[in-house]
Design an enzyme around this catalytic site. Structure first.
Site, PDB file in Angstrom:
ATOM      1  N   ASP A  37       1.082  -1.237   0.065  1.00  0.00           N
ATOM      2  CA  ASP A  37      -0.091  -0.208  -0.103  1.00  0.00           C
ATOM      3  C   ASP A  37       0.798   1.211  -0.009  1.00  0.00           C
ATOM      4  O   ASP A  37       0.569   2.195  -0.763  1.00  0.00           O
ATOM      5  CB  ASP A  37      -1.063   0.004   1.113  1.00  0.00           C
ATOM      6  N   LEU A 146      -5.102  -7.089  12.709  1.00  0.00           N
ATOM      7  CA  LEU A 146      -6.288  -6.897  12.141  1.00  0.00           C
ATOM      8  C   LEU A 146      -6.795  -5.580  12.144  1.00  0.00           C
ATOM      9  O   LEU A 146      -8.051  -5.157  12.064  1.00  0.00           O
ATOM     10  CB  LEU A 146      -7.384  -7.918  13.019  1.00  0.00           C
ATOM     11  N   GLU A 181      -2.864   8.283  11.803  1.00  0.00           N
ATOM     12  CA  GLU A 181      -1.719   7.240  12.332  1.00  0.00           C
ATOM     13  C   GLU A 181      -0.189   7.623  11.699  1.00  0.00           C
ATOM     14  O   GLU A 181       0.611   7.351  12.298  1.00  0.00           O
ATOM     15  CB  GLU A 181      -2.045   6.124  11.309  1.00  0.00           C
ATOM     16  N   ASP A 193      -5.629  -0.085   5.228  1.00  0.00           N
ATOM     17  CA  ASP A 193      -6.661  -0.435   6.513  1.00  0.00           C
ATOM     18  C   ASP A 193      -7.622   0.506   6.696  1.00  0.00           C
ATOM     19  O   ASP A 193      -8.861   0.193   6.975  1.00  0.00           O
ATOM     20  CB  ASP A 193      -5.659  -0.423   7.895  1.00  0.00           C
ATOM     21  N   TYR A 245       9.065  -2.130  11.052  1.00  0.00           N
ATOM     22  CA  TYR A 245       8.019  -1.563   9.626  1.00  0.00           C
ATOM     23  C   TYR A 245       8.798  -0.181   8.967  1.00  0.00           C
ATOM     24  O   TYR A 245       8.786  -0.262   7.898  1.00  0.00           O
ATOM     25  CB  TYR A 245       6.896  -1.175  10.451  1.00  0.00           C
TER      26      TYR A 245
END
Length: 403
Positions: A37, A146, A181, A193, A245
């Site tokens: 993404d 999730l 975020e 997300d 990340y």
């Protein structure tokens, strides 16, 4: 007590009155397309039935107060005009407030910035940015991959969009969630997300072009094929605000620069031979994952449309191998979950989410849920791991107002 009821009760404990409304947004599972993404690539997530609820009500002042059931019920309160002094969070630093509170407060900050003003402190409809109380309760597992964070963002953005009468569409609210975020929490995630949480529909995955934000629904047909999607939460928690990340994202940006393109979206599988000659081994393997994962998303969409869900198993397995070996974001618990599920008869399995912990998914026969669950649990016990949390999901609806 349901999470919806918990949010309402917590709001009443906080304010002494009933909320003006309750809004919710779901977590998501990514069927395939990991870390593509933020490389302007393709993803195929779907919303899950597990939701986060935000009970909210207007105040008579210019302050915002947030509280949640998963943070010790301790509220965080600031003036709306102080949000600009708290955010953005400098790269690599902790947010100026508790991380959980940075999500809803970051949404409020980003929503104000995104809304054209007709005067000091007003929206385009003339409504003042007045204070608000928000009480949050969630049934989305935290740290499981999730997207509990996007669920908080989606529920908060939906509530504020209505209360402040900002009249933004779902894609705009997803952008606001991503900004919160990225810049308030300091997690360098893409927009998958938030888009999944906002746009989800029952029995459908969202085929999203992360460059253009074009989104098309793809029917998954899990139930009609006699299948189920099993979530295997390893209970190994992760955080997107941590270094692993960020390092992967930096490697992708480095690879794109070496190839002379804006993003790895612009590199094809046919370009990998040239890329390997130009890059060090680690950078090349990071690039190879993104490039091949983009192609796997495209192949999965075509396969679902032409042959159905039973035909995508090999693509799921190849995706996990790429994340394990090239992107190096799996952990032993995730590998064990995938291997055990496949050995017990799963059609396909892969880790899902950002990696370094979280959950794996398995596409299985509907009548095989117990057998696969038992096999995964047994392998975890044999490996000395804590027992996983295993449950099934179906594609579900996106953000909404509930009351």
């Amino acid at each position: 007590m349901t999470a919806l009821q918990q949010s309402a009760e917590l709001f009443e404990q906080l304010t002494g009155r009933a909320p003006d409304g309750i809004w919710s947004a779901p977590g998501r599972v990514n069927l395939i397309g990991e870390h593509t993404d933020y490389n302007d690539g393709f993803v195929l997530p779907f919303a899950i039935p597990h939701r986060t609820y935000a009970a909210a009500g207007m105040r008579d002042d210019g302050r915002i107060r947030v509280v949640s059931t998963f943070a010790g019920d301790q509220p965080v309160e600031v003036a709306l005009d102080e949000l600009a002094t708290l955010f953005p969070t400098p790269t690599g630093e902790e947010p100026a407030v508790a991380e959980w509170a940075a999500y809803p407060l970051g949404v409020a900050w980003a929503l104000q910035l995104a809304t054209p003003s007709t005067g000091s402190g007003t929206t385009r409809s003339g409504t003042q940015f007045k204070g608000v109380d928000i009480a949050i309760a969630s049934e989305v597992p935290v740290g499981a991959g999730l997207s509990s964070s996007a669920a908080i963002e989606g529920a908060t953005a939906s509530a504020l969009n209505d209360l402040w009468d900002t009249a933004l569409d779902r894609t705009a609210l997803a952008r606001i969630g991503r900004r919160a975020e990225n810049e308030a929490v300091g997690a360098p995630t893409g927009i998958m997300d938030q888009m999944a949480s906002m746009l989800g529909e029952p029995d459908a995955a969202i085929f999203l072009d992360c460059r253009t934000l074009d989104a098309n629904l793809v029917q998954v047909g899990i139930a009609e094929a006699g299948l189920a999607i099993l979530i295997m939460d390893t209970r190994v928690q992760h955080s997107h605000a941590t270094g692993g990340y960020r390092e992967r994202r930096e490697a992708c940006e480095r690879g794109a620069a070496i190839m002379g393109v804006p993003a790895l979206r612009d590199v094809s599988v046919a370009d990998l031979g040239r890329a390997e000659k130009l890059m060090d081994d680690v950078t090349f393997r990071r690039v190879r994952h993104i490039v091949t994962e983009n192609q796997r998303v495209l192949d999965t969409v075509t396969t679902l449309r032409e042959r159905g869900a039973r035909a995508i198993g090999d693509l799921l397995v190849a995706s996990h191998a790429s994340m394990r070996d090239d992107f190096e974001i799996s952990v032993p618990e995730l590998d064990t979950a995938v291997d055990a599920a496949l050995a017990a008869g799963a059609i396909g399995a892969r880790m899902t989410g950002g990696g370094f912990g979280g959950a794996a998914i398995a596409l299985i026969e509907r009548d095989g849920v117990q057998a696969v669950s038992d096999a995964v649990t047994a392998d975890f016990a044999a490996s000395g791991f804590a027992a996983p949390h295993i449950f099934t999901v179906t594609p579900a609806a996106g953000a909404r107002r509930d009351t």
